[in-house]
Design a protein around this motif. Structure first.
Motif, PDB file in Angstrom:
ATOM      1  N   ARG A  14       0.819  -1.224   0.000  1.00 43.27           N
ATOM      2  CA  ARG A  14       0.000   0.000   0.000  1.00 43.27           C
ATOM      3  C   ARG A  14       0.852   1.272   0.000  1.00 43.27           C
ATOM      4  NH1 ARG A  14      -2.845  -3.590   3.401  1.00 43.27           N
ATOM      5  NH2 ARG A  14      -4.842  -4.274   2.508  1.00 43.27           N
ATOM      6  N   ASN A 129      -6.797   4.308  -1.548  1.00 41.35           N
ATOM      7  CA  ASN A 129      -7.139   3.280  -2.546  1.00 41.35           C
ATOM      8  C   ASN A 129      -7.225   3.872  -3.943  1.00 41.35           C
ATOM      9  OD1 ASN A 129      -7.979   0.420  -1.608  1.00 41.35           O
ATOM     10  ND2 ASN A 129      -8.763   1.769   0.013  1.00 41.35           N
ATOM     11  N   CYS A 174      -1.539  -4.693  -4.942  1.00 37.70           N
ATOM     12  CA  CYS A 174      -2.622  -4.769  -3.959  1.00 37.70           C
ATOM     13  C   CYS A 174      -3.936  -4.919  -4.719  1.00 37.70           C
ATOM     14  CB  CYS A 174      -2.675  -3.516  -3.088  1.00 37.70           C
ATOM     15  SG  CYS A 174      -3.928  -3.628  -1.770  1.00 37.70           S
ATOM     16  N   GLY A 177     -10.954  -4.218  -4.043  1.00 38.61           N
ATOM     17  CA  GLY A 177     -12.384  -4.178  -4.315  1.00 38.61           C
ATOM     18  C   GLY A 177     -12.846  -2.737  -4.469  1.00 38.61           C
ATOM     19  N   ALA A 178     -12.172  -1.837  -3.737  1.00 42.35           N
ATOM     20  CA  ALA A 178     -12.538  -0.415  -3.790  1.00 42.35           C
ATOM     21  C   ALA A 178     -12.523   0.111  -5.218  1.00 42.35           C
ATOM     22  CB  ALA A 178     -11.577   0.400  -2.919  1.00 42.35           C
ATOM     23  N   ARG A 220      -3.596 -15.616   9.413  1.00 39.60           N
ATOM     24  CA  ARG A 220      -4.433 -16.546   8.656  1.00 39.60           C
ATOM     25  C   ARG A 220      -5.050 -17.546   9.633  1.00 39.60           C
ATOM     26  NH1 ARG A 220      -3.506 -13.143   5.503  1.00 39.60           N
ATOM     27  NH2 ARG A 220      -2.983 -13.323   3.305  1.00 39.60           N
TER      28      ARG A 220
HETATM   29  C1  FMN Z   1     -10.560  -9.402  -3.937  1.00 45.13           C
HETATM   30  C2  FMN Z   1      -9.781  -8.559  -2.954  1.00 45.13           C
HETATM   31  C3  FMN Z   1     -10.169  -7.248  -2.725  1.00 45.13           C
HETATM   32  C4  FMN Z   1      -9.433  -6.442  -1.857  1.00 45.13           C
HETATM   33  N1  FMN Z   1      -9.787  -5.127  -1.694  1.00 45.13           N
HETATM   34  C5  FMN Z   1      -8.966  -4.295  -1.007  1.00 45.13           C
HETATM   35  C6  FMN Z   1      -9.198  -2.890  -1.009  1.00 45.13           C
HETATM   36  O1  FMN Z   1     -10.158  -2.394  -1.612  1.00 45.13           O
HETATM   37  N2  FMN Z   1      -8.320  -2.100  -0.337  1.00 45.13           N
HETATM   38  C7  FMN Z   1      -7.238  -2.614   0.328  1.00 45.13           C
HETATM   39  O2  FMN Z   1      -6.475  -1.831   0.900  1.00 45.13           O
HETATM   40  N3  FMN Z   1      -6.994  -3.952   0.356  1.00 45.13           N
HETATM   41  C8  FMN Z   1      -7.819  -4.792  -0.307  1.00 45.13           C
HETATM   42  N4  FMN Z   1      -7.542  -6.145  -0.358  1.00 45.13           N
HETATM   43  C9  FMN Z   1      -6.380  -6.681   0.366  1.00 45.13           C
HETATM   44  C10 FMN Z   1      -6.824  -7.497   1.586  1.00 45.13           C
HETATM   45  O3  FMN Z   1      -7.193  -6.622   2.611  1.00 45.13           O
HETATM   46  C11 FMN Z   1      -5.636  -8.384   1.991  1.00 45.13           C
HETATM   47  O4  FMN Z   1      -5.386  -9.314   0.979  1.00 45.13           O
HETATM   48  C12 FMN Z   1      -5.897  -9.146   3.298  1.00 45.13           C
HETATM   49  O5  FMN Z   1      -6.100  -8.266   4.371  1.00 45.13           O
HETATM   50  C13 FMN Z   1      -4.718 -10.073   3.623  1.00 45.13           C
HETATM   51  O6  FMN Z   1      -3.533  -9.319   3.762  1.00 45.13           O
HETATM   52  P1  FMN Z   1      -2.255  -9.565   2.834  1.00 45.13           P
HETATM   53  O7  FMN Z   1      -2.695  -9.511   1.400  1.00 45.13           O
HETATM   54  O8  FMN Z   1      -1.292  -8.455   3.166  1.00 45.13           O
HETATM   55  O9  FMN Z   1      -1.697 -10.915   3.148  1.00 45.13           O
HETATM   56  C14 FMN Z   1      -8.295  -6.977  -1.191  1.00 45.13           C
HETATM   57  C15 FMN Z   1      -7.927  -8.312  -1.418  1.00 45.13           C
HETATM   58  C16 FMN Z   1      -8.651  -9.083  -2.289  1.00 45.13           C
HETATM   59  C17 FMN Z   1      -8.204 -10.510  -2.548  1.00 45.13           C
END
Ligand code: FMN
Length: 231
Positions: A14, A129, A174, A177-178, A220
């Protein structure tokens, strides 16, 4: 690095350095990602990647829309304008899923030093985002608006395949979904056909490893909670 090692080290990045990805490397990664599997080999995923001037313009338009919407959310608790092309994309999490969501939020806001009561801090973190977290590139994933769950699964599988191939080359990302919340500027920038809807997006580039936000680490569930094996 083997995939298991990449998975151990990857995080949702991020904060990115401005340095763009070499177009030839990006092309190779995208070519490799074409091997992602899909239901009936339908390959429903369409990808729109914004860099340079297109990315700058999208950021300006999306941040503007998101800021207005987040104000409405603070006033009314929700804003129908945030629905994007697939209304009902989200259901509110509850139970154990909500606990995990809170855990990830604690990790993120903890790394940012944003307190729970700091509403402006939380809004700014949300708005990041649509600034693509400073990444030089952003991908938007789309599929036919008529499609339902299984093609959406394919789009997710494609996106993770792409993210892992990028990680193999030191490119962080990253999923967001946003980035499916406001599609009009994206549709305009790429002249996206009315038949397609934007599901979500993914910022990508090279991680700013010194940024506090990138120190957030999520937990996890244990294997015993999610995997059930019978012989
Ligand atoms: C489909 C999907 C949508 C996500 N949307 C957002 C988002 O809109 N903003 C964000 O900061 N992280 C988003 N994430 C990241 C998740 O928050 C993150 O994968 C989760 O908290 C696990 O953390 P890690 O990826 O650092 O292991 C998204 C992840 C996925 C798979």
């Amino acid at each position: 690095m083997p995939i298991s090692g990449i998975l151990r080290e990857r995080i949702s990045c991020r904060s990115f350095l401005p340095q763009p990805v070499d177009p030839q490397i990006l092309r190779k990664v995208l070519e490799d990602a074409q091997r992602a599997p899909s239901n009936k080999n339908g390959q429903p995923c369409h990808v729109f990647i914004a860099s340079g001037e297109t990315r700058i313009q999208l950021e300006a338009q999306l941040v503007d829309m998101a800021a207005t919407s987040l104000q409405a959310v603070r006033g009314n608790g929700s804003d129908p304008n945030m629905q994007g092309d697939f209304p009902g994309r989200y259901v509110e999490l509850d139970g154990v899923y909500k606990e995990r969501q809170y855990g990830a939020a604690r990790a993120l806001y903890g790394a940012l030093g944003v307190q729970r009561a700091d509403m402006q801090g939380r809004v700014d973190a949300m708005l990041a985002n649509w600034r693509f977290f400073g990444a030089p590139h952003v991908a938007f994933f789309a599929m036919d608006r008529r499609f339902g769950l299984m093609p959406a699964v394919d789009v997710g599988i494609y996106a993770q395949t792409l993210a892992l191939l990028m990680a193999e080359r030191g490119i962080s990302s990253c999923m967001q979904g946003a980035l499916g919340s406001f599609s009009a500027p994206v549709r305009m920038a790429f002249n996206v056909s009315d038949q397609l809807g934007i599901l979500f997006g993914m910022s990508f580039g090279y991680s700013d490893t010194t940024a506090p936000v990138n120190r957030a680490r999520t937990e996890r569930a244990s294997l015993a909670d999610v995997v059930f094996i019978r012989d």
